[in-house]
Design a protein around this motif. Structure first.
Motif, PDB file in Angstrom:
ATOM      1  N   VAL A   1      -7.436  -3.733  -0.154  1.00  0.00           N
ATOM      2  CA  VAL A   1      -6.727  -2.738  -1.036  1.00  0.00           C
ATOM      3  C   VAL A   1      -5.815  -2.597  -0.166  1.00  0.00           C
ATOM      4  O   VAL A   1      -4.282  -3.378  -0.395  1.00  0.00           O
ATOM      5  N   SER A   2      -6.327  -1.925   0.865  1.00  0.00           N
ATOM      6  CA  SER A   2      -5.074  -1.705   1.793  1.00  0.00           C
ATOM      7  C   SER A   2      -4.657  -2.441   3.041  1.00  0.00           C
ATOM      8  O   SER A   2      -3.463  -2.549   3.059  1.00  0.00           O
ATOM      9  N   VAL A   3      -5.744  -3.022   2.865  1.00  0.00           N
ATOM     10  CA  VAL A   3      -5.141  -4.877   3.772  1.00  0.00           C
ATOM     11  C   VAL A   3      -3.767  -6.034   2.703  1.00  0.00           C
ATOM     12  O   VAL A   3      -3.021  -5.866   2.854  1.00  0.00           O
ATOM     13  N   ILE A   4      -4.234  -5.875   1.691  1.00  0.00           N
ATOM     14  CA  ILE A   4      -3.460  -6.260   0.228  1.00  0.00           C
ATOM     15  C   ILE A   4      -2.073  -5.880   0.225  1.00  0.00           C
ATOM     16  O   ILE A   4      -0.670  -6.630  -0.429  1.00  0.00           O
ATOM     17  N   VAL A   5      -1.533  -4.735   0.302  1.00  0.00           N
ATOM     18  CA  VAL A   5      -0.924  -4.303  -0.564  1.00  0.00           C
ATOM     19  C   VAL A   5      -0.101  -4.141   0.876  1.00  0.00           C
ATOM     20  O   VAL A   5       1.222  -4.326   1.040  1.00  0.00           O
ATOM     21  N   ARG A   6      -0.450  -3.847   2.560  1.00  0.00           N
ATOM     22  CA  ARG A   6       0.348  -4.164   3.760  1.00  0.00           C
ATOM     23  C   ARG A   6       0.550  -5.754   3.638  1.00  0.00           C
ATOM     24  O   ARG A   6       0.591  -5.571   4.367  1.00  0.00           O
ATOM     25  N   LEU A   7       0.075  -6.992   3.056  1.00  0.00           N
ATOM     26  CA  LEU A   7      -0.450  -8.639   3.375  1.00  0.00           C
ATOM     27  C   LEU A   7       1.261  -8.411   3.893  1.00  0.00           C
ATOM     28  O   LEU A   7       0.734  -9.296   4.736  1.00  0.00           O
ATOM     29  N   GLU A   8       2.216  -8.885   3.454  1.00  0.00           N
ATOM     30  CA  GLU A   8       3.718  -9.088   3.732  1.00  0.00           C
ATOM     31  C   GLU A   8       4.015  -8.796   5.176  1.00  0.00           C
ATOM     32  O   GLU A   8       4.182  -9.451   5.230  1.00  0.00           O
ATOM     33  N   THR A   9       4.212  -7.227   5.357  1.00  0.00           N
ATOM     34  CA  THR A   9       4.132  -6.479   6.835  1.00  0.00           C
ATOM     35  C   THR A   9       3.025  -7.500   7.618  1.00  0.00           C
ATOM     36  O   THR A   9       3.486  -7.161   8.717  1.00  0.00           O
ATOM     37  N   ILE A  10       1.591  -7.563   7.258  1.00  0.00           N
ATOM     38  CA  ILE A  10       0.937  -8.272   8.647  1.00  0.00           C
ATOM     39  C   ILE A  10       1.224  -9.542   8.760  1.00  0.00           C
ATOM     40  O   ILE A  10       0.810  -9.950   9.993  1.00  0.00           O
ATOM     41  N   SER A  11       1.583  -9.853   7.251  1.00  0.00           N
ATOM     42  CA  SER A  11       1.954 -11.292   7.925  1.00  0.00           C
ATOM     43  C   SER A  11       3.036 -11.513   8.784  1.00  0.00           C
ATOM     44  O   SER A  11       2.721 -12.815   9.234  1.00  0.00           O
ATOM     45  N   GLN A  12       3.911 -10.864   8.630  1.00  0.00           N
ATOM     46  CA  GLN A  12       5.190 -10.987  10.107  1.00  0.00           C
ATOM     47  C   GLN A  12       5.098  -9.588  11.494  1.00  0.00           C
ATOM     48  O   GLN A  12       5.658  -9.740  12.057  1.00  0.00           O
ATOM     49  N   SER A  13       3.574  -9.818  11.412  1.00  0.00           N
ATOM     50  CA  SER A  13       2.888  -9.203  12.584  1.00  0.00           C
ATOM     51  C   SER A  13       3.169  -9.766  13.589  1.00  0.00           C
ATOM     52  O   SER A  13       2.541 -11.167  13.234  1.00  0.00           O
ATOM     53  N   ASN A  14       2.611  -8.708  15.037  1.00  0.00           N
ATOM     54  CA  ASN A  14       2.149  -9.515  15.943  1.00  0.00           C
ATOM     55  C   ASN A  14       0.414  -9.426  16.073  1.00  0.00           C
ATOM     56  O   ASN A  14      -0.171  -8.854  15.145  1.00  0.00           O
ATOM     57  N   LEU A  15      -0.089 -10.444  16.907  1.00  0.00           N
ATOM     58  CA  LEU A  15      -1.474 -10.349  16.832  1.00  0.00           C
ATOM     59  C   LEU A  15      -1.927  -9.309  16.882  1.00  0.00           C
ATOM     60  O   LEU A  15      -2.748  -8.597  15.747  1.00  0.00           O
ATOM     61  N   THR A  16      -2.050  -8.589  17.823  1.00  0.00           N
ATOM     62  CA  THR A  16      -2.487  -7.078  17.479  1.00  0.00           C
ATOM     63  C   THR A  16      -2.206  -5.975  16.673  1.00  0.00           C
ATOM     64  O   THR A  16      -3.165  -5.609  16.119  1.00  0.00           O
ATOM     65  N   GLU A  17      -1.073  -5.798  15.766  1.00  0.00           N
ATOM     66  CA  GLU A  17      -0.983  -5.546  14.650  1.00  0.00           C
ATOM     67  C   GLU A  17      -1.787  -5.945  13.955  1.00  0.00           C
ATOM     68  O   GLU A  17      -1.928  -5.164  13.046  1.00  0.00           O
TER      69      GLU A  17
END
Length: 168
Positions: A28-44
């Motif tokens: 759930v924590s990944v899904i909530v931040r999915l949009e932010t995560i998809s625009q991040s670099n590999l380390t993030e």
């Protein structure tokens, strides 16, 4: 020749429910931040997914944890896999006393699992669930508690071999 063999795993409903809640929470924590995560670099991205990875590794560990016990004419064998790659052997002539007893995993050892207590009078414990175990007192003063779910069968086998132990 009588042989006692037991294999135990962590199968308590509370353990399974706890692991399921941890997986759901991490996902759930990944899904909530999915949009932010998809625009991040590999380390993030890896940092964001680390919670899920850690939870999955813990689940993998719990799925593989096993307490194996074998008692025969040679002595008492135990293995807490994957921490012990092979059986640990306690020959009969190194045991000064042994008996089946009730234990309180939380108050005596800090919980179930592989525990080594700093208080020398308690010794080590290898348990997965329940409150019945085989207490071993060795000639060198060490104490080991091995949990069991087969009290009656264990007692029958111990009655067969009790004359081999040093305390007789």
């Amino acid at each position: 020749m009588k042989v006692f063999i037991e294999e135990q795993k962590f199968t308590q409903p509370l353990v399974i429910i706890g692991l399921a809640i941890a997986v759901i929470g991490a996902i759930v924590s990944v899904i909530v931040r999915l949009e932010t995560i998809s625009q991040s670099n590999l380390t993030e991205k890896l940092t964001a997914l680390s919670g899920v990875i850690i939870v999955l590794l813990v689940i993998l560990l719990f799925l593989n944890l096993k307490l194996k016990t074998r008692i025969d004419e040679q002595g008492i064998f135990y293995q807490f896999y994957p921490f012990h790659r092979s059986f640990k052997v306690i020959p009969w002539n190194t045991i000064s006393n042994l008996y089946i007893r009730r234990y309180d995993a939380i108050f005596e050892f800090g919980g179930w699992g592989m525990k080594s207590i700093l208080r020398k009078n308690k010794g080590k414990s290898y348990t997965t669930k329940g409150n019945i175990g085989l207490q071993l007192e060795l000639n060198n003063g060490d104490k080991i508690l091995i949990g069991t779910q087969k009290k009656e069968e264990l007692q029958r086998v111990l009655n067969t071999y009790n004359k081999k132990a040093a305390y007789d």
